[in-house]
Scaffold this active site. Sequence first.
Site, PDB file in Angstrom:
ATOM      1  N   CYS A   1      21.505  23.676  54.629  1.00  0.00           N
ATOM      2  CA  CYS A   1      22.152  24.978  54.817  1.00  0.00           C
ATOM      3  C   CYS A   1      21.341  25.804  55.810  1.00  0.00           C
ATOM      4  O   CYS A   1      20.139  26.018  55.622  1.00  0.00           O
ATOM      5  CB  CYS A   1      22.251  25.694  53.472  1.00  0.00           C
ATOM      6  SG  CYS A   1      22.699  27.424  53.619  1.00  0.00           S
TER       7      CYS A   1
ATOM      8  N   CYS B   1      19.612  28.887  54.261  1.00  0.00           N
ATOM      9  CA  CYS B   1      18.466  28.500  53.418  1.00  0.00           C
ATOM     10  C   CYS B   1      17.296  28.072  54.298  1.00  0.00           C
ATOM     11  O   CYS B   1      16.132  28.365  53.984  1.00  0.00           O
ATOM     12  CB  CYS B   1      18.861  27.390  52.445  1.00  0.00           C
ATOM     13  SG  CYS B   1      19.861  27.986  51.049  1.00  0.00           S
TER      14      CYS B   1
ATOM     15  N   ASP C   1      23.275  38.345  64.025  1.00  0.00           N
ATOM     16  CA  ASP C   1      24.120  37.174  64.240  1.00  0.00           C
ATOM     17  C   ASP C   1      23.803  36.559  65.603  1.00  0.00           C
ATOM     18  O   ASP C   1      23.643  37.256  66.601  1.00  0.00           O
ATOM     19  CB  ASP C   1      25.599  37.575  64.160  1.00  0.00           C
ATOM     20  CG  ASP C   1      26.505  36.369  63.973  1.00  0.00           C
ATOM     21  OD1 ASP C   1      27.098  36.227  62.896  1.00  0.00           O
ATOM     22  OD2 ASP C   1      26.612  35.549  64.923  1.00  0.00           O
TER      23      ASP C   1
ATOM     24  N   HIS D   1      21.182  30.422  47.039  1.00  0.00           N
ATOM     25  CA  HIS D   1      22.264  29.702  47.717  1.00  0.00           C
ATOM     26  C   HIS D   1      23.515  29.745  46.847  1.00  0.00           C
ATOM     27  O   HIS D   1      23.617  29.054  45.848  1.00  0.00           O
ATOM     28  CB  HIS D   1      21.890  28.250  48.012  1.00  0.00           C
ATOM     29  CG  HIS D   1      23.005  27.514  48.700  1.00  0.00           C
ATOM     30  ND1 HIS D   1      23.142  27.481  50.077  1.00  0.00           N
ATOM     31  CD2 HIS D   1      24.064  26.838  48.200  1.00  0.00           C
ATOM     32  CE1 HIS D   1      24.232  26.801  50.376  1.00  0.00           C
ATOM     33  NE2 HIS D   1      24.811  26.392  49.257  1.00  0.00           N
TER      34      HIS D   1
ATOM     35  N   ASN E   1      34.044  36.366  54.973  1.00  0.00           N
ATOM     36  CA  ASN E   1      34.978  35.252  55.112  1.00  0.00           C
ATOM     37  C   ASN E   1      34.746  34.293  53.947  1.00  0.00           C
ATOM     38  O   ASN E   1      33.603  33.920  53.673  1.00  0.00           O
ATOM     39  CB  ASN E   1      34.768  34.539  56.445  1.00  0.00           C
ATOM     40  CG  ASN E   1      35.015  35.457  57.628  1.00  0.00           C
ATOM     41  OD1 ASN E   1      35.887  36.314  57.593  1.00  0.00           O
ATOM     42  ND2 ASN E   1      34.222  35.299  58.680  1.00  0.00           N
TER      43      ASN E   1
ATOM     44  N   GLY F   1      38.032  31.171  57.889  1.00  0.00           N
ATOM     45  CA  GLY F   1      37.036  31.335  58.953  1.00  0.00           C
ATOM     46  C   GLY F   1      35.595  31.252  58.510  1.00  0.00           C
ATOM     47  O   GLY F   1      34.689  31.518  59.305  1.00  0.00           O
TER      48      GLY F   1
ATOM     49  N   HIS G   1      27.296  29.532  52.833  1.00  0.00           N
ATOM     50  CA  HIS G   1      26.307  30.287  52.053  1.00  0.00           C
ATOM     51  C   HIS G   1      26.771  31.736  52.192  1.00  0.00           C
ATOM     52  O   HIS G   1      26.829  32.255  53.326  1.00  0.00           O
ATOM     53  CB  HIS G   1      24.900  30.041  52.622  1.00  0.00           C
ATOM     54  CG  HIS G   1      23.792  30.788  51.947  1.00  0.00           C
ATOM     55  ND1 HIS G   1      22.564  30.206  51.680  1.00  0.00           N
ATOM     56  CD2 HIS G   1      23.696  32.064  51.505  1.00  0.00           C
ATOM     57  CE1 HIS G   1      21.772  31.099  51.090  1.00  0.00           C
ATOM     58  NE2 HIS G   1      22.447  32.241  50.983  1.00  0.00           N
TER      59      HIS G   1
ATOM     60  N   HIS H   1      27.669  35.441  52.761  1.00  0.00           N
ATOM     61  CA  HIS H   1      27.064  36.469  53.612  1.00  0.00           C
ATOM     62  C   HIS H   1      28.081  37.550  53.899  1.00  0.00           C
ATOM     63  O   HIS H   1      29.284  37.293  53.906  1.00  0.00           O
ATOM     64  CB  HIS H   1      26.545  35.863  54.928  1.00  0.00           C
ATOM     65  CG  HIS H   1      27.568  35.038  55.655  1.00  0.00           C
ATOM     66  ND1 HIS H   1      27.894  33.757  55.257  1.00  0.00           N
ATOM     67  CD2 HIS H   1      28.344  35.316  56.726  1.00  0.00           C
ATOM     68  CE1 HIS H   1      28.834  33.273  56.072  1.00  0.00           C
ATOM     69  NE2 HIS H   1      29.123  34.204  56.966  1.00  0.00           N
TER      70      HIS H   1
ATOM     71  N   HIS I   1      29.123  40.290  56.799  1.00  0.00           N
ATOM     72  CA  HIS I   1      28.941  40.720  58.189  1.00  0.00           C
ATOM     73  C   HIS I   1      28.954  42.251  58.232  1.00  0.00           C
ATOM     74  O   HIS I   1      29.792  42.889  57.597  1.00  0.00           O
ATOM     75  CB  HIS I   1      30.115  40.250  59.057  1.00  0.00           C
ATOM     76  CG  HIS I   1      30.271  38.755  59.169  1.00  0.00           C
ATOM     77  ND1 HIS I   1      29.909  38.051  60.288  1.00  0.00           N
ATOM     78  CD2 HIS I   1      30.768  37.836  58.301  1.00  0.00           C
ATOM     79  CE1 HIS I   1      30.187  36.766  60.115  1.00  0.00           C
ATOM     80  NE2 HIS I   1      30.710  36.609  58.923  1.00  0.00           N
TER      81      HIS I   1
HETATM   82  P1  AMP Z   1      31.178  32.934  58.937  1.00  0.00           P
HETATM   83  O1  AMP Z   1      32.166  32.473  59.966  1.00  0.00           O
HETATM   84  O2  AMP Z   1      31.660  34.118  58.132  1.00  0.00           O
HETATM   85  O3  AMP Z   1      30.698  31.795  58.069  1.00  0.00           O
HETATM   86  O4  AMP Z   1      29.942  33.488  59.723  1.00  0.00           O
HETATM   87  C1  AMP Z   1      28.830  32.690  60.049  1.00  0.00           C
HETATM   88  C2  AMP Z   1      28.088  33.448  61.103  1.00  0.00           C
HETATM   89  O5  AMP Z   1      26.779  32.901  61.173  1.00  0.00           O
HETATM   90  C3  AMP Z   1      28.691  33.315  62.509  1.00  0.00           C
HETATM   91  O6  AMP Z   1      29.030  34.621  62.982  1.00  0.00           O
HETATM   92  C4  AMP Z   1      27.582  32.657  63.318  1.00  0.00           C
HETATM   93  O7  AMP Z   1      27.498  33.178  64.627  1.00  0.00           O
HETATM   94  C5  AMP Z   1      26.348  32.988  62.497  1.00  0.00           C
HETATM   95  N1  AMP Z   1      25.229  32.060  62.632  1.00  0.00           N
HETATM   96  C6  AMP Z   1      25.247  30.711  62.555  1.00  0.00           C
HETATM   97  N2  AMP Z   1      24.017  30.198  62.714  1.00  0.00           N
HETATM   98  C7  AMP Z   1      23.183  31.264  62.877  1.00  0.00           C
HETATM   99  C8  AMP Z   1      21.777  31.398  63.089  1.00  0.00           C
HETATM  100  N3  AMP Z   1      20.951  30.344  63.174  1.00  0.00           N
HETATM  101  N4  AMP Z   1      21.269  32.639  63.225  1.00  0.00           N
HETATM  102  C9  AMP Z   1      22.075  33.720  63.152  1.00  0.00           C
HETATM  103  N5  AMP Z   1      23.397  33.658  62.946  1.00  0.00           N
HETATM  104  C10 AMP Z   1      23.954  32.444  62.826  1.00  0.00           C
HETATM  105 ZN    ZN Z   2      22.059  28.196  51.604  1.00  0.00          ZN
END
Ligand code: AMP
Ligand code: ZN
Length: 102
Positions: free
Chosen positions: A4, A7, A30, A46, A83, A89, A94, A96, A98
């Site tokens: 992940c 994680c 992001d 997680h 999401n 989307g 994991h 989160h 936004h």
């Molecule tokens: P979601 O589509 O809601 O799962 O959002 C996942 C978000 O994580 C996306 O906006 C990605 O740009 C962001 N993301 C993925 N990998 C990383 C990373 N290593 N560092 C920061 N953001 C990330």
């Molecule tokens: Zn995780």
Amino acid sequence: MTNCVFCKILAGDIPSKFVYEDDYCFAINDINPKAKKHILVIPKEHIESLNEVEDSSLIAKMFEAIKKINKQENITHFRTQINTGSLAGQEVMHLHIHILAN
Ligand code: AMP
Ligand code: ZN
């Protein structure tokens, strides 16, 4: 969770600057921002998605963190987005939240 990305960031295996951290969650910028300020608030535990949240007080703690992050980042006008599920989307499985601000 070994595979992940969030994680791995928490464990320090993927380098990332924490914008905020407390006992329950941390926040990062992001990597692919969709607004001038795009911050992700991530629980340390997680949990795959909102569907798997068992203790809803975690969500309150995350929104308390959002208030602190916004104060720190001078954000007053913003959107929050969660999401849930790949068809909606969710790319990182994991939970989160936004924070999006222009
Ligand atoms: P979601 O589509 O809601 O799962 O959002 C996942 C978000 O994580 C996306 O906006 C990605 O740009 C962001 N993301 C993925 N990998 C990383 C990373 N290593 N560092 C920061 N953001 C990330
Ligand atoms: Zn995780």
